[in-house]
Design a protein around this motif. Structure first.
Motif, PDB file in Angstrom:
ATOM      1  N   GLN A 303      69.588  92.133  39.571  1.00  0.00           N
ATOM      2  CA  GLN A 303      68.633  93.195  39.244  1.00  0.00           C
ATOM      3  C   GLN A 303      68.781  93.661  37.802  1.00  0.00           C
ATOM      4  O   GLN A 303      67.792  93.963  37.129  1.00  0.00           O
ATOM      5  N   SER A 304      70.012  93.716  37.319  1.00  0.00           N
ATOM      6  CA  SER A 304      70.227  94.141  35.934  1.00  0.00           C
ATOM      7  C   SER A 304      69.690  93.105  34.949  1.00  0.00           C
ATOM      8  O   SER A 304      69.310  93.456  33.817  1.00  0.00           O
ATOM      9  N   MET A 305      69.648  91.831  35.368  1.00  0.00           N
ATOM     10  CA  MET A 305      69.121  90.769  34.518  1.00  0.00           C
ATOM     11  C   MET A 305      67.596  90.680  34.578  1.00  0.00           C
ATOM     12  O   MET A 305      66.961  90.179  33.655  1.00  0.00           O
ATOM     13  N   PRO A 308      62.189  94.851  34.562  1.00  0.00           N
ATOM     14  CA  PRO A 308      61.891  95.999  35.435  1.00  0.00           C
ATOM     15  C   PRO A 308      60.595  95.785  36.217  1.00  0.00           C
ATOM     16  O   PRO A 308      59.615  95.286  35.689  1.00  0.00           O
ATOM     17  N   ARG A 309      60.628  96.148  37.490  1.00  0.00           N
ATOM     18  CA  ARG A 309      59.474  96.079  38.400  1.00  0.00           C
ATOM     19  C   ARG A 309      58.937  94.662  38.584  1.00  0.00           C
ATOM     20  O   ARG A 309      57.793  94.463  38.973  1.00  0.00           O
ATOM     21  N   SER A 310      59.754  93.669  38.304  1.00  0.00           N
ATOM     22  CA  SER A 310      59.341  92.276  38.505  1.00  0.00           C
ATOM     23  C   SER A 310      59.607  91.856  39.949  1.00  0.00           C
ATOM     24  O   SER A 310      60.325  92.522  40.698  1.00  0.00           O
ATOM     25  N   ALA A 313      63.299  91.275  40.584  1.00  0.00           N
ATOM     26  CA  ALA A 313      64.079  92.485  40.842  1.00  0.00           C
ATOM     27  C   ALA A 313      63.959  92.889  42.308  1.00  0.00           C
ATOM     28  O   ALA A 313      64.945  93.295  42.933  1.00  0.00           O
ATOM     29  N   ALA A 314      62.753  92.737  42.880  1.00  0.00           N
ATOM     30  CA  ALA A 314      62.550  93.076  44.296  1.00  0.00           C
ATOM     31  C   ALA A 314      63.284  92.094  45.205  1.00  0.00           C
ATOM     32  O   ALA A 314      63.848  92.483  46.235  1.00  0.00           O
ATOM     33  N   VAL A 315      63.276  90.812  44.840  1.00  0.00           N
ATOM     34  CA  VAL A 315      63.998  89.808  45.626  1.00  0.00           C
ATOM     35  C   VAL A 315      65.487  90.155  45.683  1.00  0.00           C
ATOM     36  O   VAL A 315      66.111  90.161  46.751  1.00  0.00           O
ATOM     37  N   ALA A 316      66.066  90.468  44.525  1.00  0.00           N
ATOM     38  CA  ALA A 316      67.492  90.796  44.478  1.00  0.00           C
ATOM     39  C   ALA A 316      67.793  92.066  45.267  1.00  0.00           C
ATOM     40  O   ALA A 316      68.823  92.173  45.943  1.00  0.00           O
ATOM     41  N   ARG A 317      66.879  93.024  45.207  1.00  0.00           N
ATOM     42  CA  ARG A 317      67.067  94.270  45.961  1.00  0.00           C
ATOM     43  C   ARG A 317      67.037  93.990  47.466  1.00  0.00           C
ATOM     44  O   ARG A 317      67.756  94.636  48.245  1.00  0.00           O
ATOM     45  N   ARG A 341      59.676  97.468  49.846  1.00  0.00           N
ATOM     46  CA  ARG A 341      58.333  97.653  50.413  1.00  0.00           C
ATOM     47  C   ARG A 341      57.402  98.318  49.395  1.00  0.00           C
ATOM     48  O   ARG A 341      56.242  97.911  49.229  1.00  0.00           O
ATOM     49  N   ASN A 342      57.899  99.339  48.707  1.00  0.00           N
ATOM     50  CA  ASN A 342      57.086 100.047  47.731  1.00  0.00           C
ATOM     51  C   ASN A 342      56.757  99.187  46.513  1.00  0.00           C
ATOM     52  O   ASN A 342      55.769  99.440  45.825  1.00  0.00           O
ATOM     53  N   ALA A 343      57.605  98.172  46.276  1.00  0.00           N
ATOM     54  CA  ALA A 343      57.406  97.319  45.100  1.00  0.00           C
ATOM     55  C   ALA A 343      56.542  96.094  45.388  1.00  0.00           C
ATOM     56  O   ALA A 343      56.188  95.358  44.458  1.00  0.00           O
ATOM     57  N   LEU A 344      56.181  95.863  46.659  1.00  0.00           N
ATOM     58  CA  LEU A 344      55.492  94.620  47.014  1.00  0.00           C
ATOM     59  C   LEU A 344      54.154  94.447  46.301  1.00  0.00           C
ATOM     60  O   LEU A 344      53.832  93.349  45.832  1.00  0.00           O
ATOM     61  N   ASP A 345      53.364  95.504  46.222  1.00  0.00           N
ATOM     62  CA  ASP A 345      52.053  95.376  45.576  1.00  0.00           C
ATOM     63  C   ASP A 345      52.189  94.966  44.114  1.00  0.00           C
ATOM     64  O   ASP A 345      51.492  94.071  43.635  1.00  0.00           O
ATOM     65  N   GLY A 346      53.089  95.622  43.409  1.00  0.00           N
ATOM     66  CA  GLY A 346      53.307  95.266  42.016  1.00  0.00           C
ATOM     67  C   GLY A 346      53.894  93.883  41.858  1.00  0.00           C
ATOM     68  O   GLY A 346      53.540  93.134  40.939  1.00  0.00           O
TER      69      GLY A 346
END
Length: 477
Positions: A303-305, A308-310, A313-317, A341-346
């Protein structure tokens, strides 16, 4: 004329892996044996024997070489695995002399030779199921049944003597005759292999994937500029995919080996997204083997690599969420799942090709896995069922994995008949694909159903599963 270096076989054993990596790093740094020996203060004649797996380095020597080559601890980690190499079961009926823990992981690669080790699921005399290493010739002499042969991959293209690399190299070089380029040809081939794996399982893709890594390495010898970089990027992608195939085969050592290779190769490409993806995959593998120490740390590193909001990042989370569940932290796990879940649309709008399979079904699967790890079996079974219903068509093998995990959750919820019925569906997929992940989950189910073993549906499942396994036998003293 200089003598051609001896061909190395990193899949034979952890010692061979270490020698192979040592030579690869030395060549990458453009150092001769004598130059490296001087830099690391190690006798140069010993270095040659290290690379050929004829001699094992001491820990001090491994650390000196790691430092001299700038390997960031990789050589030392690989050296530490040498002492963990399990014994082989070869040229005899399956006999297990070591403990179940010692035998739970087999050789770091499934090789094509009759005399080299492959991993097979085996039931011990105490009833437990472990993976053991045998050679192919011994397996063929046992006269195994169809189910066990499928689970071991016997007769699949992965075990055919390939000899295909020269022809594949010629075909790639001739791509211009078809209005293409070698790089485009290899990209299409990788997509076909991925589709093949989704439908038929890993055994049908592993040999071809290994062959194409060799093809790419051959093409890189003469490539320049952008083509050379594109080939290195492809080599990284093929290496990561090969790691996934071995992960699905139930061989985490081989999976870790190829992820380490992919990480090393990605550094030379300079593509941050690619390196981030490989790091996230390392977190996923750590979760698969329930590594409570590394799974969250690797996910957080990815996630640090990541941008942001990619999507990455969601996969790692997502993998971090499962790591928290493994550690028993339900609140942190649920919080991470909510973030994804909140990041899926983006994430869906992310134009990069990495992690395109991240969707609501995938997130729900990881939520279900977390609930099962936390002991919330009823909720986990319901979540698995909902996620399976949301899955897109074509993911035949993965559906089998999730069915097996749902069955384990149902057994934990004390619904044995439904667990056994769903387990039978998963067993069909396991036999069709040879997926070690499914077999591992079914071994958990088999054990969980022991209290209800006299129930007809349960008895039928356990007998069917048992028929796919090799069995430990008594040997003469």
């Amino acid at each position: 004329m200089a003598q051609k270096p001896r061909e190395l076989t990193p899949w034979v054993s952890p010692l061979h892996n270490w020698g192979y990596e040592l030579r690869e790093l030395r060549n990458l740094r453009r150092l001769s044996l004598r130059a490296l020996a001087k830099r690391a203060m190690v006798d140069h004649s010993h270095l040659g024997r290290f690379e050929r797996a004829e001699r094992m380095a001491t820990r001090e020597q491994a650390a000196q070489l790691d430092s001299a080559l700038g390997a960031n601890g990789m050589l030392l980690r690989l050296w530490e695995r040498i002492g963990d190499e399990p014994g082989h079961v070869a040229n005899q009926p399956v006999h297990v002399a070591k403990s179940s823990v010692d035998l739970a992981l087999a050789m770091p690669d499934q090789a094509a030779s009759d005399d080299e080790g492959i991993s097979v699921p085996c039931r011990l005399r105490d009833g437990s199921v472990v993976w053991v290493a045998m050679n192919r010739r011994a397996l063929l002499r046992t006269g195994v049944g169809i189910g066990a042969a499928a689970a071991a991959g016997i007769g699949s293209p992965a075990f055919a003597d390939s000899g295909a690399v020269p022809g594949l190299v010629r075909k790639a070089r001739a791509a211009s005759a078809y209005g293409s380029t070698p790089v485009e040809h290899l990209r299409r081939t990788r997509r076909l292999l991925i589709d093949n794996d989704n439908l038929l399982g890993p055994w049908h893709a592993v040999r071809a994937t290994r062959d194409h890594i060799q093809v790419i390495q051959e093409l890189r010898r003469e490539a320049k500029g952008v083509d050379r970089r594109d080939l290195m990027e492809l080599q990284t992608q093929y290496g990561e995919f090969l790691s996934w195939l071995y992960q699905d085969l139930g061989d985490p050592k081989a999976a870790s080996y190829w992820l380490d290779r992919a990480m090393q190769w990605s550094q030379t490409v300079g593509d941050q997204d690619l390196t981030t993806y490989v790091m996230a995959r390392k977190a996923q593998l750590a979760g698969d083997v329930a590594d409570l120490v590394d799974v969250v740390d690797l996910a957080e590193a990815a996630q640090s690599m990541a941008r942001p909001r990619s999507r990455l990042a969601a996969v790692a989370r997502t993998y971090e969420a499962y790591g928290h569940a493994l550690r028993g932290d339900a609140d942190e796990s649920e919080r991470a799942i909510d973030d994804v879940r909140n990041a899926l649309d983006g994430a869906a709008a992310d134009p990069t090709p990495w992690g395109v399979w991240l969707n609501a079904s995938y997130v729900e699967i990881h939520r279900a896995q977390g609930l099962e790890a936390l002991g919330k079996h009823d909720q986990a079974a319901d979540a698995f069922g909902a996620a399976i219903r949301m899955m897109p068509d074509g993911y035949h093998r993965d559906r089998g994995v999730y069915l097996a995990r749902q069955a384990v959750a149902l057994a934990g919820a004390r619904v044995p008949e439904q667990a056994a019925a769903i387990g039978m569906h998963a067993l069909t997929v396991a036999e069709d694909t040879g997926s070690g992940r499914i077999t591992t989950e079914l071994a958990r189910l088999d054990k969980a159903l022991i209290p209800w073993q006299r129930e007809p549906v349960v008895s039928e499942f356990r007998a069917a599963f048992d028929s796919t396994l090799f069995h430990e036998t008594e040997t003469e003293a």
